[in-house]
Enzyme design. Structure first.
Site, PDB file in Angstrom:
ATOM      1  N   GLY A   1       0.831  -1.076   0.054  1.00 33.15           N
ATOM      2  CA  GLY A   1      -0.025   0.067  -0.077  1.00 33.15           C
ATOM      3  C   GLY A   1       0.868   1.303  -0.042  1.00 33.15           C
TER       4      GLY A   1
ATOM      5  N   LEU B   1       3.555   2.585  -5.706  1.00 39.20           N
ATOM      6  CA  LEU B   1       2.815   3.246  -6.575  1.00 39.20           C
ATOM      7  C   LEU B   1       1.294   3.136  -6.787  1.00 39.20           C
ATOM      8  CD1 LEU B   1       2.813   4.878  -9.492  1.00 39.20           C
ATOM      9  CD2 LEU B   1       3.160   2.730 -10.759  1.00 39.20           C
TER      10      LEU B   1
ATOM     11  N   GLY C   1      -0.700   1.688  -4.714  1.00 41.49           N
ATOM     12  CA  GLY C   1      -1.371   1.810  -3.298  1.00 41.49           C
ATOM     13  C   GLY C   1      -1.620   3.310  -2.984  1.00 41.49           C
TER      14      GLY C   1
ATOM     15  N   TYR D   1       9.221 -13.944 -12.452  1.00 39.24           N
ATOM     16  CA  TYR D   1       8.260 -12.832 -12.110  1.00 39.24           C
ATOM     17  C   TYR D   1       6.706 -13.640 -12.624  1.00 39.24           C
ATOM     18  CZ  TYR D   1       5.434  -8.810 -11.653  1.00 39.24           C
ATOM     19  OH  TYR D   1       4.485  -7.983 -11.559  1.00 39.24           O
TER      20      TYR D   1
ATOM     21  N   LYS E   1       3.381 -14.850 -10.779  1.00 37.46           N
ATOM     22  CA  LYS E   1       2.213 -14.019 -10.973  1.00 37.46           C
ATOM     23  C   LYS E   1       0.966 -15.136 -11.716  1.00 37.46           C
ATOM     24  CE  LYS E   1       2.520  -9.914  -9.456  1.00 37.46           C
ATOM     25  NZ  LYS E   1       1.784  -9.421  -8.405  1.00 37.46           N
TER      26      LYS E   1
ATOM     27  N   CYS F   1      -1.950  -2.967 -17.605  1.00 36.51           N
ATOM     28  CA  CYS F   1      -1.047  -2.868 -18.459  1.00 36.51           C
ATOM     29  C   CYS F   1       0.110  -2.100 -17.921  1.00 36.51           C
ATOM     30  CB  CYS F   1      -1.399  -1.947 -19.979  1.00 36.51           C
ATOM     31  SG  CYS F   1      -2.155  -0.226 -19.397  1.00 36.51           S
ATOM     32  N   ASN F   2       1.220  -1.488 -18.551  1.00 38.57           N
ATOM     33  CA  ASN F   2       2.288  -0.783 -17.649  1.00 38.57           C
ATOM     34  C   ASN F   2       1.979   0.485 -16.817  1.00 38.57           C
ATOM     35  OD1 ASN F   2       4.973  -2.078 -18.973  1.00 38.57           O
ATOM     36  ND2 ASN F   2       3.454  -1.793 -20.551  1.00 38.57           N
TER      37      ASN F   2
END
Length: 323
Positions: free
Chosen positions: A10, A13, A15, A137, A141, A165-166
């Protein structure tokens, strides 16, 4: 009925963006708790259990993860695999044990198969191996989706996931070698302007961008993603993942991104592309058709405006930004 929403990761970015939206909304009957690494070591089961015992959440937004940019991933696939598996398993196990009503976990478009047709959609996550650069990664995920389905099948738990997305925006991680493409470029351009050869006129300075500038990416502003996360928590009742992405038409080249950053900083020097550096995946276009069917009128922030706001935040908060 009141909710206690625990947001792992949290302080990062996404959070921070969710926290900003919640502070504006001030929703009644919702208590939001934003926790970071100082609150618990999520790779450790007992530490995670103590956090759940302390906060007694009814809902969880699970953002916490070991993350990094292209080159950091390439060199540390084992760490990305093991630590993210540990984090995710602990959070979902404790969510089940504490009878959390809903968990929304965060995936990423980079987990999709490397060799695939475009645009990618929610049904294609497990259709083939991910890109070699970040397989640790990506598989960790992907396992969130598998685990969600298993908890739902065996226990009826409403554990779901979103695939952004990014993401970029204020409070990003701008640390060289760890950051993603936008914060990494913001940090380097800021250094080029203000720290490298401070006596040299700006017109004579060169900002070199890694790669050819040709790869395509969809970028979502953290404030937009935050609003969508909150909507998913409140309204989306399905174990199947949902892609949270800007429209396909909003895809931009890395060259466009670089030019937008140059404009955001009002950089007067020269922009160059270093083709000796790796580009990574050429494209990973995602379809947001499922989202658009459910939220047809959602307005995304204009990309260049969002870049300008992020650059200004970094300049204003340079001393305390993660870098």
């Amino acid at each position: 009925m009141s909710k206690t929403v625990l947001v792992t990761g949290g302080t990062g970015l996404v959070g921070k963006a969710i926290e900003a939206v919640i502070n504006e909304e001030k929703p009644p009957n919702e208590r939001w708790l934003f926790v970071g690494s100082k609150d618990a070591d999520l790779t450790d089961l007992q530490s995670t259990r103590a956090m759940f015992e302390r906060y007694q959440p009814t809902h969880v937004i699970h953002l916490a993860a070991m993350v990094g940019g292209l080159f950091h991933n390439m060199n540390n696939n084992l760490d990305f695999l093991r630590k993210n598996i540990q984090i995710n398993d602990n959070v979902l196990l404790l969510s089940h044990e504490y009878k959390v009503q809903k968990v929304v976990s965060c995936l990423s478009t980079c987990i999709f198969p490397d060799k695939t047709s475009y645009p990618i959609d929610e049904t294609m996550i497990h259709n083939g191996p991910p890109h070699d650069s970040n397989f640790g990664y990506s598989y960790a995920k992907r396992l969130i989706d598998i685990t969600n389905r298993a908890y739902n099948q065996q226990h009826g738990d409403m554990f779901t996931s979103v695939v952004p997305c990014n993401v970029f925006g204020p409070f990003d991680n701008f640390t060289p070698g760890v950051s993603h493409v936008i914060p990494g470029m913001i940090h380097r351009l800021h250094e080029t302007i203000y720290l490298t050869d401070p006596e040299k006129p700006q017109k004579e300075k060169i900002f070199s961008v890694y790669g050819t500038g040709k790869p395509l990416r969809q970028f979502i502003y953290s404030k937009d993603l935050a609003k969508l996360f909150i909507w998913v928590l409140r309204e989306y009742e399905n174990v199947e993942p949902i892609i949270l992405s800007v429209d396909e038409a909003a895809e931009v080249t890395i060259a466009h991104l670089a030019e937008s950053l140059v404009q955001g900083f009002q950089f007067k020097g020269k922009l160059e592309f270093d083709s000796s550096k790796a580009d990574g995946q050429y494209k990973k276009t995602a379809s947001n058709a499922k989202l658009r069917k459910l939220l047809p009128d959602f307005q995304f922030t204009d990309f260049d405006l969002a870049i300008k706001e992020t650059v200004q935040w970094y300049i204003d908060n340079y001393e305390k930004a993660r870098k």
